[in-house]
Structures are given as structure tokens and as C-alpha cells.
Design an enzyme around this catalytic site. Structure first.
Site, PDB file in Angstrom:
ATOM      1  N   PHE A   1      35.292  27.139  -6.303  1.00 50.29           N
ATOM      2  CA  PHE A   1      33.980  27.358  -6.913  1.00 50.29           C
ATOM      3  C   PHE A   1      33.056  27.992  -5.887  1.00 50.29           C
ATOM      4  CE2 PHE A   1      31.774  25.973 -10.848  1.00 50.29           C
ATOM      5  CZ  PHE A   1      32.874  25.874 -11.679  1.00 50.29           C
TER       6      PHE A   1
ATOM      7  N   HIS B   1      21.858  31.129 -13.205  1.00 51.77           N
ATOM      8  CA  HIS B   1      23.312  31.246 -13.156  1.00 51.77           C
ATOM      9  C   HIS B   1      23.709  32.692 -13.419  1.00 51.77           C
ATOM     10  CE1 HIS B   1      27.546  30.558 -13.954  1.00 51.77           C
ATOM     11  NE2 HIS B   1      27.410  29.286 -13.619  1.00 51.77           N
TER      12      HIS B   1
ATOM     13  N   LEU C   1      26.117  29.667 -21.174  1.00 56.79           N
ATOM     14  CA  LEU C   1      26.884  29.642 -19.934  1.00 56.79           C
ATOM     15  C   LEU C   1      28.337  30.048 -20.138  1.00 56.79           C
ATOM     16  CD1 LEU C   1      27.030  28.826 -16.912  1.00 56.79           C
ATOM     17  CD2 LEU C   1      27.684  26.538 -17.699  1.00 56.79           C
TER      18      LEU C   1
ATOM     19  N   ARG D   1      25.424  30.754  -6.248  1.00 51.91           N
ATOM     20  CA  ARG D   1      24.825  31.334  -7.444  1.00 51.91           C
ATOM     21  C   ARG D   1      23.551  32.116  -7.167  1.00 51.91           C
ATOM     22  NH1 ARG D   1      25.711  25.970 -11.243  1.00 51.91           N
ATOM     23  NH2 ARG D   1      27.950  26.282 -11.535  1.00 51.91           N
TER      24      ARG D   1
ATOM     25  N   HIS E   1      19.244  28.123 -15.447  1.00 57.66           N
ATOM     26  CA  HIS E   1      20.354  27.190 -15.607  1.00 57.66           C
ATOM     27  C   HIS E   1      20.061  25.778 -15.115  1.00 57.66           C
ATOM     28  CE1 HIS E   1      24.473  25.865 -15.925  1.00 57.66           C
ATOM     29  NE2 HIS E   1      24.559  25.633 -14.621  1.00 57.66           N
TER      30      HIS E   1
END
Length: 571
Positions: free
Chosen positions: A115, A230, A240, A274, A340
Site C-alpha cells: 500500500f 484520495h 473510492l 496519497r 476522503h
């Protein structure tokens, strides 16, 4: 009036995990939620929950801690981050024992994927429906342990006197009418406030209700200027598309077909944090390199192949198909940055106790966890998969802390008129008077202006204009009239209340962003593009007063200078 030991406001991951902990400890607990619990927005989280299990690659608590500190742009409190990474593994194994169906490695361990901003694959996942399975498992366990649920109840005011919490006043959406919940301890876990923006990944219910109630109670909010955008929101909708899509190998392409992240983060590419990826996307769009000159770029999954997409990213595929008629197996998906996550919120100490000043003095019996809270865990920018872990870990710890308090505390007396404030507010909206304003129009104007002036990029001119606009909208809100005078299922009333909340705390976001003359994490000022540790390595506390927003930057950031001193952030 209901009298109960503990009241939890909000039925997302933080609220349910706290309620379960309280119930397991034999404490009578009620959960108030304005939507049915399994519709809470935690269920929309897709990619995973972070923990340094080292199941698929080398990892360590120290590395998870460093990544989170670096991701926060050094505004995260390092004592909170240290506790967080230490508890994270316990939280995941607890979920496993509760029955969460995690995806597995070939040898049967919990699978993990990469991630953004993480140095090792540490996102424990269940395909791309991780939040969904965590939420449903917790709800099942809460029912099993006889947690009381008051579904479709909207919190309207907090009963706080002399810095002691005494309960909550809530509106029964289904039947109408106000209820008093007299409690020894209250947890606020109402989630984020993305609905202050036009393009957002947040559910319609995410209107920051408890943040507004905190301001009305004369208490501060913390670090509200830090709002995360995001990078992979579905074009025009903001829905999303999980970062898991990039974790599994997805590319970001501009209108020329270039993987533009090579320009902005050559080492991490699409797996940069992000804030950085969103700014890169917005820069491509602003400089005319969006697809066809439009305000979007592409998320390209085609090279992953049908089998991997349908096994690991079925929801991403389904969302693109249902909302844009794009089959991600055959074509790239149009995306744009979307509001987000809120790094700021209700200030609390490491024990989840709400504080009311920079010295850390607590409001007795009042707690907070999850996205509504600001324990200073995420600082100026949150890493993906740390949010589910934050909600679950600090929800669990809050439940434990509340248990200890409740066992030694009695019920604090309630004033003779606990309904006065809530009644006045409801009656003013329902009676309407000669009001001419519509709450829907005010909401639209707020969302459009927040996205335009307090979005990925900000500057003094835009924020100053936004400050004026928000104040004008607040004045116009006093003249709002609703059409529905009935009490049962009066959604006209609920939406009017929500718009009032949005306007209340949005002013704090703008004021904080205007005063902070630097760029840090998700807060990027084009007129102050550099981080300024000398002046701004501090938290923001903000109170609403009769003369406007009062700010303080006296709350210090906890930094272990011998281990993780601030340094330039490179990816």
C-alpha cells in the site's frame, strides 16, 4: 429518559469495537446510530488493515512506526504512533479469532499486499471488501453480546457541564421525538466529514455531526485544516476505487499515456503516499495533461489480467462498470482526486479521553475514537490501511478505558432542562417562520466552494474568499425553512440539521488552512510551498466563539528526537 452506563454514538468500526469491548467486560452499553449499523461508512473501506505481521515479506514494528511518522509529515505524535503499531498485530489476530474471513497465503496465513507509503506489504485484506467483513463481524459479535442498538437516532446535543459529560440528547428519526441518554461515559465515533466537499468518497451520512456538537459545547477541534484527498476517486462521482488497485500493480496514466508518477516519485511510483499522488494527478490535470484535456486521468488495470482483477479487485471492477460503464479488464478507468479522510477532529489524549486545552485537561467521561477523533496519530497525512487499524485499535482501547472509568464512577446529575437546546433547534426548523432559504442550496454552495478553494491546492486569495462565503452561508442558514412539519421520518429536518453541522465546522477548516502559512502533508499552499518546521511544527486547536474562530498553536507535537527527528520527506 434512558439511563445506561455507556453510550456510543456511531456504529462504524470504532464505535462497534468499543461497544463490543464494553459488553465483553459486562458493561451495559447502547449504540446510537443514524443509519443501520451495517450501512456505516467503515463498510466502504476496501484495501486492508495495516499490521506488521511479516507474513509475505520482512517487516517490523519499527518500520511501520517510521513509515507512519514519515507519512504524517512529522506532525503525528510519536508516542501515539508507537502504541498504535504495537497494538496493531493484536487487533488483527483478535479479528481473526472473531471470525473475519481474511484472504490467505498458500500456507494458510493472513495474506498481505503493498500500500502507498508503506515500506513492506502489511495490508491484511479480504479481497477488496475488507471494511465490509470487519464491520459485519463486529456487528454480529455485538448482537451476540447483547449490545443495545438505537438505530436511526440522530445526536442533537451533548450534555456537558463543568467539563463533565453526562450523556447525549438524540432525535428518533423513525418515530420523531427527542430522547435523553443519561450515561456515565460517552464515546463519540461518528466518522468523517467528507460531505463538506462536492467530490468525495464519503457516504451521505458523513456530515461530521459530533464535531459540530463539540464546537457548540464550547470545546475545541484539532488540526482540521488537514483533509486527505484520495487519488483514485471515480470520475465525477468521487466513489473510492481502492488503493489496493495500485497495490496489486495498477498504473496511473495521463492523457499522453505516460506513467506520470515517474516525474513525482520515481522510487515509489504509484505507491507513493496519497497526498503526493493526488497533487501529482491534479498537476497533470491543471497543466493540460488530463485525458482529452479533461479533469481526469486513468487508472489502468488491464495488464493485471482478468483472473487477478476478479480475484483481488472485484469491487473495483464492479464500481467502474456500474457507474461509468467501463470494463476495467478491457479499458482504463477515469479517476480524479476525491475528498476522503479527515486527519483532524475531536482532540483526545493517548487514552482516547477528550481534552479541552493544549495542556491536555480532559472532559470527564467523554471519549472519542475513529475518524471523528484526533489523537494526532496521522498528523498531516494518513497512510492507507492505517485508518481501519486506527478505528479498531483505539475503539478497543477506548472500550477498555471506559470500562475502568465506569466501574468507579457514578451517574453525574443532569440539569433540569437537558432538552432545551435541542428542542429550540428542532422547533425553529420545523416551525420555519418566514424563512426563505433552502438547506439543499446552501449545502451545494458550500460543497462547490470548499472543493474549489480548500481542495488539493490552496492559497491565501482562495481561502480568504472561502472564509467570506462560509460566513455568508452561516448567516443565510439562520433563515432556513423546511417543508415537512411531521415528526416520523422527517428527512427534510435531518438534512437541515446536517447542513448546519457542515457550516459549523467548515469555518474551522478554512480558518486553520488560512493561518497555517506552510505546506505539510495534505495541506498544500501554492503561496507557501515549503514545510516550515521552525514556525509550524505544532498542532492547531480551534474554538468557536461569538466573535469567530479562536486558534491556538500551543499544543506541541510529541517527537522522539533521538529516534525519528524530522527530515525531508522523499519517495
Amino acid at each position: 429518559m434512558h439511563q445506561i452506563d455507556a453510550v456510543v454514538v456511531g456504529a462504524g468500526l470504532a464505535g462497534l469495537r468499543a461497544a463490543l469491548e464494553l459488553a465483553r467486560n459486562g458493561i451495559e452499553v447502547a449504540v446510537l446510530t443514524k443509519v443501520y449499523p451495517t450501512r456505516s461508512h467503515s463498510g466502504a473501506a476496501q484495501g486492508g488493515i495495516a499490521a506488521a505481521l511479516a507474513n509475505v515479506a520482512e517487516d517490523s514494528l519499527e518500520l511501520h512506526m517510521f513509515d507512519t511518522i514519515k507519512g504524517s509529515d512529522y506532525l503525528g505524535d510519536q508516542n501515539v504512533i508507537e502504541l498504535f503499531v504495537q497494538e496493531a498485530r493484536k487487533t488483527v489476530y483478535d479479528f481473526e479469532h472473531l471470525g473475519v474471513p481474511f484472504s490467505r497465503t498458500e500456507d494458510g496465513r493472513i495474506n498481505q499486499r503493498p500500500f502507498g507509503g508503506h515500506s513492506s506489504p502489511r495490508a491484511c485484506f479480504s479481497a477488496d471488501i475488507t471494511g465490509h467483513v470487519l464491520l459485519h463481524t463486529l456487528y454480529e459479535q455485538c448482537v451476540r453480546h447483547r449490545v443495545h442498538f438505537f438505530n436511526e437516532f440522530q445526536a442533537v446535543s451533548l450534555m456537558i457541564e463543568d467539563h463533565v459529560s453526562r450523556g447525549v440528547v438524540a432525535w428518533d428519526i423513525r418515530h420523531g421525538g427527542l430522547h435523553v441518554f443519561h450515561a456515565k461515559a460517552v464515546l463519540l465515533a461518528t466518522g468523517g466529514y467528507g460531505r463538506a466537499f462536492k467530490i468525495t468518497s464519503n457516504a451521505h451520512a458523513n456530515t461530521g455531526d459530533s464535531l459540530s456538537l463539540i464546537l457548540e459545547a464550547g470545546l475545541p477541534l484539532e488540526d482540521m485544516e488537514f483533509v486527505q484527498f484520495h487519488p483514485t476517486g471515480l470520475y465525477k462521482h468521487g466513489i473510492l476505487l481502492s488503493e489496493a488497485a495500485r497495490g496489486e500493480g495498477g498504473y496511473l496514466l495521463n492523457g499522453k499515456g505516460d506513467r506520470f508518477m515517474a516525474t513525482y516519485a520515481r522510487e515509489k511510483m504509484e505507491l507513493a503516499p496519497r497526498d503526493l499522488v493526488s497533487r501529482a494527478e491534479q498537476t497533470e490535470i491543471n497543466e493540460g495533461r488530463g485525458v482529452g484535456g479533461m479533469d481526469y486521468v486513468y487508472l489502468d488495470l488491464r495488464h493485471l489480467g482478468r483472473e487477478k482483477i476478479m480475484d483481488r479487485l472485484p469491487q473495483v471492477w464492479e464500481l467502474a462498470l456500474n457507474y461509468l460503464k467501463v470494463d476495467a479488464i478491457e479499458a482504463p478507468v477515469p479517476i480524479q482526486p476525491t475528498a476522503h479522510y479527515s486527519m483532524g477532529g475531536i482532540p483526545a489524549n493517548i487514552h482516547t479521553e477528550v481534552i479541552f486545552n493544549a495542556a491536555g485537561d480532559v472532559v470527564t467521561g467523554l471519549y472519542t475514537a475513529g475518524e471523528a477523533s484526533c489523537l494526532s496519530l496521522h498528523g498531516a497525512n494518513r497512510l492507507g490501511t492505517n485508518s481501519l487499524q486506527d478505528a479498531a485499535t483505539f475503539g478497543r482501547l477506548a472500550g477498555g478505558r471506559m470500562t475502568g472509568f465506569i466501574r468507579q464512577a457514578g451517574f453525574s446529575p443532569v440539569s433540569s432542562n437537558p432538552l432545551d437546546r435541542a428542542t429550540e433547534r428542532i422547533e425553529r426548523l420545523i416551525s420555519g417562520g418566514n424563512g426563505t432559504e433552502r438547506h439543499a442550496r446552501l449545502r451545494e454552495e458550500l460543497q462547490e466552494n470548499m472543493t474549489r478553494h480548500a481542495g488539493v491546492f490552496r492559497n491565501a486569495e482562495g481561502l480568504g474568499q472561502l472564509q467570506k462565503t462560509v460566513r455568508e452561508l452561516q448567516q443565510r442558514y439562520r433563515n432556513v425553512r423546511i417543508d415537512d412539519a411531521d415528526q416520523p421520518f422527517n428527512l427534510d429536518l435531518i438534512e437541515a440539521l446536517e447542513v448546519g453541522h457542515l457550516l459549523n465546522f467548515s469555518e474551522v477548516i478554512v480558518e486553520g488552512a488560512l493561518v497555517r502559512t506552510e505546506s505539510r502533508g495534505a495541506h498544500f499552499r501554492t503561496d507557501y510551498p515549503k514545510r516550515d518546521d521552525q514556525k509550524w511544527l505544532a498542532h492547531t486547536l480551534a474554538w468557536k466563539t461569538d466573535s469567530g474562530v479562536r486558534l491556538s498553536h500551543d499544543k506541541e507535537v510529541v517527537i522522539y528526537m533521538d529516534r525519528f527527528p524530522p527530515q525531508e520527506r522523499k519517495y
